[in-house]
Design a protein around this motif. Structure first.
Motif, PDB file in Angstrom:
ATOM      1  N   CYS A   1     -37.844  -1.510   0.472  1.00 39.15           N
ATOM      2  CA  CYS A   1     -38.237  -1.064   1.713  1.00 39.15           C
ATOM      3  C   CYS A   1     -37.766   0.494   2.018  1.00 39.15           C
ATOM      4  CB  CYS A   1     -37.892  -2.199   2.730  1.00 39.15           C
ATOM      5  SG  CYS A   1     -39.038  -3.515   2.801  1.00 39.15           S
ATOM      6  N   ARG A   2     -36.910   0.866   1.553  1.00 36.01           N
ATOM      7  CA  ARG A   2     -36.557   2.402   1.910  1.00 36.01           C
ATOM      8  C   ARG A   2     -37.317   3.156   1.373  1.00 36.01           C
ATOM      9  NH1 ARG A   2     -29.785   2.742   1.428  1.00 36.01           N
ATOM     10  NH2 ARG A   2     -29.473   1.657   3.542  1.00 36.01           N
ATOM     11  N   GLU A   3     -37.727   2.850   0.192  1.00 41.67           N
ATOM     12  CA  GLU A   3     -38.816   3.847  -0.590  1.00 41.67           C
ATOM     13  C   GLU A   3     -39.949   4.029   0.314  1.00 41.67           C
ATOM     14  OE1 GLU A   3     -39.247   2.042  -4.397  1.00 41.67           O
ATOM     15  OE2 GLU A   3     -37.097   2.709  -5.000  1.00 41.67           O
ATOM     16  N   GLN A   4     -40.260   2.838   1.003  1.00 43.03           N
ATOM     17  CA  GLN A   4     -41.460   2.987   1.821  1.00 43.03           C
ATOM     18  C   GLN A   4     -41.447   3.371   3.140  1.00 43.03           C
ATOM     19  OE1 GLN A   4     -44.401  -0.395   1.227  1.00 43.03           O
ATOM     20  NE2 GLN A   4     -42.456  -1.299  -0.399  1.00 43.03           N
ATOM     21  N   GLY A   5     -40.075   4.094   3.518  1.00 40.90           N
ATOM     22  CA  GLY A   5     -39.729   4.750   4.644  1.00 40.90           C
ATOM     23  C   GLY A   5     -39.376   3.499   5.905  1.00 40.90           C
ATOM     24  N   VAL A   6     -39.061   2.392   5.441  1.00 37.72           N
ATOM     25  CA  VAL A   6     -39.027   1.183   6.441  1.00 37.72           C
ATOM     26  C   VAL A   6     -37.419   0.707   6.329  1.00 37.72           C
ATOM     27  CG1 VAL A   6     -39.784  -1.021   6.966  1.00 37.72           C
ATOM     28  CG2 VAL A   6     -41.146   0.578   6.094  1.00 37.72           C
ATOM     29  N   GLN A   7     -36.765   0.396   7.153  1.00 34.23           N
ATOM     30  CA  GLN A   7     -35.471  -0.204   7.295  1.00 34.23           C
ATOM     31  C   GLN A   7     -35.662  -1.660   7.758  1.00 34.23           C
ATOM     32  OE1 GLN A   7     -32.150   2.059   8.972  1.00 34.23           O
ATOM     33  NE2 GLN A   7     -32.755   3.835   7.657  1.00 34.23           N
ATOM     34  N   VAL A   8     -34.990  -2.479   7.225  1.00 30.79           N
ATOM     35  CA  VAL A   8     -35.326  -3.886   7.328  1.00 30.79           C
ATOM     36  C   VAL A   8     -33.909  -4.666   7.299  1.00 30.79           C
ATOM     37  CG1 VAL A   8     -37.437  -3.898   6.389  1.00 30.79           C
ATOM     38  CG2 VAL A   8     -35.607  -4.460   4.850  1.00 30.79           C
ATOM     39  N   ALA A   9     -34.054  -6.102   7.484  1.00 30.55           N
ATOM     40  CA  ALA A   9     -33.000  -7.088   7.391  1.00 30.55           C
ATOM     41  C   ALA A   9     -33.321  -8.075   6.245  1.00 30.55           C
ATOM     42  CB  ALA A   9     -32.527  -7.851   8.572  1.00 30.55           C
ATOM     43  N   VAL A  10     -32.403  -8.465   5.439  1.00 26.59           N
ATOM     44  CA  VAL A  10     -32.668  -9.274   4.235  1.00 26.59           C
ATOM     45  C   VAL A  10     -31.420 -10.386   4.202  1.00 26.59           C
ATOM     46  CG1 VAL A  10     -32.948  -9.272   1.900  1.00 26.59           C
ATOM     47  CG2 VAL A  10     -33.339  -7.273   2.788  1.00 26.59           C
ATOM     48  N   THR A  11     -32.254 -11.589   4.001  1.00 25.53           N
ATOM     49  CA  THR A  11     -31.285 -12.791   4.009  1.00 25.53           C
ATOM     50  C   THR A  11     -31.734 -13.536   2.742  1.00 25.53           C
ATOM     51  OG1 THR A  11     -31.190 -12.888   6.401  1.00 25.53           O
ATOM     52  CG2 THR A  11     -30.529 -14.769   4.733  1.00 25.53           C
ATOM     53  N   VAL A  12     -30.649 -13.686   1.817  1.00 25.88           N
ATOM     54  CA  VAL A  12     -30.764 -14.751   0.731  1.00 25.88           C
ATOM     55  C   VAL A  12     -29.908 -15.965   0.976  1.00 25.88           C
ATOM     56  CG1 VAL A  12     -30.215 -14.630  -1.757  1.00 25.88           C
ATOM     57  CG2 VAL A  12     -30.793 -12.594  -0.837  1.00 25.88           C
ATOM     58  N   VAL A  13     -30.684 -17.017   1.029  1.00 26.63           N
ATOM     59  CA  VAL A  13     -30.328 -18.193   1.078  1.00 26.63           C
ATOM     60  C   VAL A  13     -30.048 -18.948  -0.148  1.00 26.63           C
ATOM     61  CG1 VAL A  13     -30.894 -18.796   3.278  1.00 26.63           C
ATOM     62  CG2 VAL A  13     -32.214 -19.777   1.521  1.00 26.63           C
ATOM     63  N   ASP A  14     -29.076 -19.896  -0.297  1.00 26.28           N
ATOM     64  CA  ASP A  14     -28.746 -20.931  -1.428  1.00 26.28           C
ATOM     65  C   ASP A  14     -29.845 -21.937  -1.492  1.00 26.28           C
ATOM     66  OD1 ASP A  14     -27.973 -22.503   0.161  1.00 26.28           O
ATOM     67  OD2 ASP A  14     -25.723 -22.329  -0.263  1.00 26.28           O
ATOM     68  N   ARG A  15     -29.788 -22.868  -2.634  1.00 24.54           N
ATOM     69  CA  ARG A  15     -30.528 -23.937  -2.640  1.00 24.54           C
ATOM     70  C   ARG A  15     -30.637 -24.859  -1.473  1.00 24.54           C
ATOM     71  NH1 ARG A  15     -30.404 -25.848  -7.851  1.00 24.54           N
ATOM     72  NH2 ARG A  15     -31.568 -27.576  -7.308  1.00 24.54           N
ATOM     73  N   GLY A  16     -29.373 -25.037  -0.672  1.00 21.70           N
ATOM     74  CA  GLY A  16     -29.232 -25.774   0.460  1.00 21.70           C
ATOM     75  C   GLY A  16     -29.809 -25.201   1.931  1.00 21.70           C
ATOM     76  N   GLY A  17     -30.147 -23.805   1.726  1.00 23.56           N
ATOM     77  CA  GLY A  17     -30.544 -23.009   2.885  1.00 23.56           C
ATOM     78  C   GLY A  17     -29.639 -22.366   3.799  1.00 23.56           C
ATOM     79  N   HIS A  18     -28.375 -22.359   3.243  1.00 26.93           N
ATOM     80  CA  HIS A  18     -27.581 -21.682   3.816  1.00 26.93           C
ATOM     81  C   HIS A  18     -27.286 -20.072   3.417  1.00 26.93           C
ATOM     82  CE1 HIS A  18     -26.128 -25.611   4.785  1.00 26.93           C
ATOM     83  NE2 HIS A  18     -26.012 -25.926   3.276  1.00 26.93           N
ATOM     84  N   PRO A  19     -27.046 -19.305   4.382  1.00 25.74           N
ATOM     85  CA  PRO A  19     -27.033 -17.776   4.005  1.00 25.74           C
ATOM     86  C   PRO A  19     -26.003 -17.485   3.087  1.00 25.74           C
ATOM     87  CG  PRO A  19     -27.322 -18.112   6.205  1.00 25.74           C
ATOM     88  CD  PRO A  19     -26.974 -19.391   5.872  1.00 25.74           C
ATOM     89  N   GLN A  20     -26.221 -16.598   2.158  1.00 24.80           N
ATOM     90  CA  GLN A  20     -25.543 -16.406   0.949  1.00 24.80           C
ATOM     91  C   GLN A  20     -25.299 -14.807   1.118  1.00 24.80           C
ATOM     92  OE1 GLN A  20     -26.355 -17.989  -2.997  1.00 24.80           O
ATOM     93  NE2 GLN A  20     -24.504 -17.242  -3.898  1.00 24.80           N
ATOM     94  N   VAL A  21     -25.936 -14.076   1.371  1.00 24.19           N
ATOM     95  CA  VAL A  21     -26.060 -12.572   1.518  1.00 24.19           C
ATOM     96  C   VAL A  21     -26.934 -12.376   2.581  1.00 24.19           C
ATOM     97  CG1 VAL A  21     -26.401 -10.573   0.606  1.00 24.19           C
ATOM     98  CG2 VAL A  21     -25.619 -12.140  -0.794  1.00 24.19           C
ATOM     99  N   VAL A  22     -26.412 -11.457   3.474  1.00 24.95           N
ATOM    100  CA  VAL A  22     -27.149 -11.111   4.878  1.00 24.95           C
ATOM    101  C   VAL A  22     -26.928  -9.570   4.946  1.00 24.95           C
ATOM    102  CG1 VAL A  22     -27.594 -11.108   7.035  1.00 24.95           C
ATOM    103  CG2 VAL A  22     -26.959 -12.862   5.902  1.00 24.95           C
ATOM    104  N   LEU A  23     -28.024  -8.646   4.804  1.00 22.31           N
ATOM    105  CA  LEU A  23     -27.850  -7.181   4.919  1.00 22.31           C
ATOM    106  C   LEU A  23     -28.929  -6.845   5.872  1.00 22.31           C
ATOM    107  CD1 LEU A  23     -27.954  -6.018   1.030  1.00 22.31           C
ATOM    108  CD2 LEU A  23     -25.866  -6.188   2.568  1.00 22.31           C
ATOM    109  N   ARG A  24     -28.462  -5.862   6.750  1.00 24.18           N
ATOM    110  CA  ARG A  24     -29.279  -5.197   7.663  1.00 24.18           C
ATOM    111  C   ARG A  24     -28.951  -3.809   7.731  1.00 24.18           C
ATOM    112  NH1 ARG A  24     -29.083  -3.035  12.769  1.00 24.18           N
ATOM    113  NH2 ARG A  24     -26.879  -3.549  13.355  1.00 24.18           N
TER     114      ARG A  24
END
Length: 171
Positions: free
Chosen positions: A53-76
């Motif tokens: 997203c940065r390469e496209q000039g955009v700043q975002v938030a990203v969440t990766v959830v595990d197989r149970g739907g629980h957040p495993q990694v959150v970056l903003r």
């Protein structure tokens, strides 16, 4: 006489419900092994999505959830809106739950009482399932770009960064 009959019934029930009896009556194992993403894999997905997203000039938030739907990694990213955190989680959860890119679900549930009205579900482009050997092990959601298509391309880049490693991982 009642006590003897009660003892016979209890003994029969305890034998019938013992683990050995359960295993004999069913071909299902008593324990199952579940594949899960490591934190390093989840972090690689999130970081690659942010970088794409940065390469496209955009700043975002990203969440990766595990197989149970629980957040495993959150970056903003620094300038991404706070709202993007909740939206990225909901996209990741939806992609994991439905094992589908969220863009493919946008027109699927249109009724007033459909599943799309559930709290964690968000039917908007930007979420991708994470799979290993055809098995869904999580989801990634991206939010904050001017369009869902950009969010989704960033999510897809994150998944693509680890896809081959996940397919080749032993189990």
């Amino acid at each position: 006489m009642k006590n003897k009959a009660l003892k016979v019934i209890l003994l029969t029930a305890s034998v019938a419900l013992s683990p050995g009896a359960i295993a004999q009556e069913s071909d299902q194992p008593l324990l199952v092994e579940i594949r899960r993403m490591s934190m390093d894999v989840a972090l690689a997905i999130a970081k690659t999505a942010i970088d794409h997203c940065r390469e496209q000039g955009v700043q975002v938030a990203v969440t990766v959830v595990d197989r149970g739907g629980h957040p495993q990694v959150v970056l903003r990213d620094v300038l991404a809106m706070d709202l993007a955190l909740d939206v990225s989680f909901r996209k990741a959860y939806t992609a994991m739950t439905f094992t589908s890119a969220t863009s493919a679900l946008e027109d699927r549930f249109t009724g007033p009482f459909s599943v799309g009205k559930l709290d964690k579900v968000l039917l908007s482009a930007g979420g991708m399932p994470v799979q290993a050997s055809g098995e869904t092990i999580g989801g990634v959601g991206v939010s904050g770009a001017p369009s869902g298509q950009i969010d989704e391309s960033c999510a897809q880049a994150g998944v693509a960064a680890v896809e081959m490693d996940l397919e080749m991982a032993p189990f």
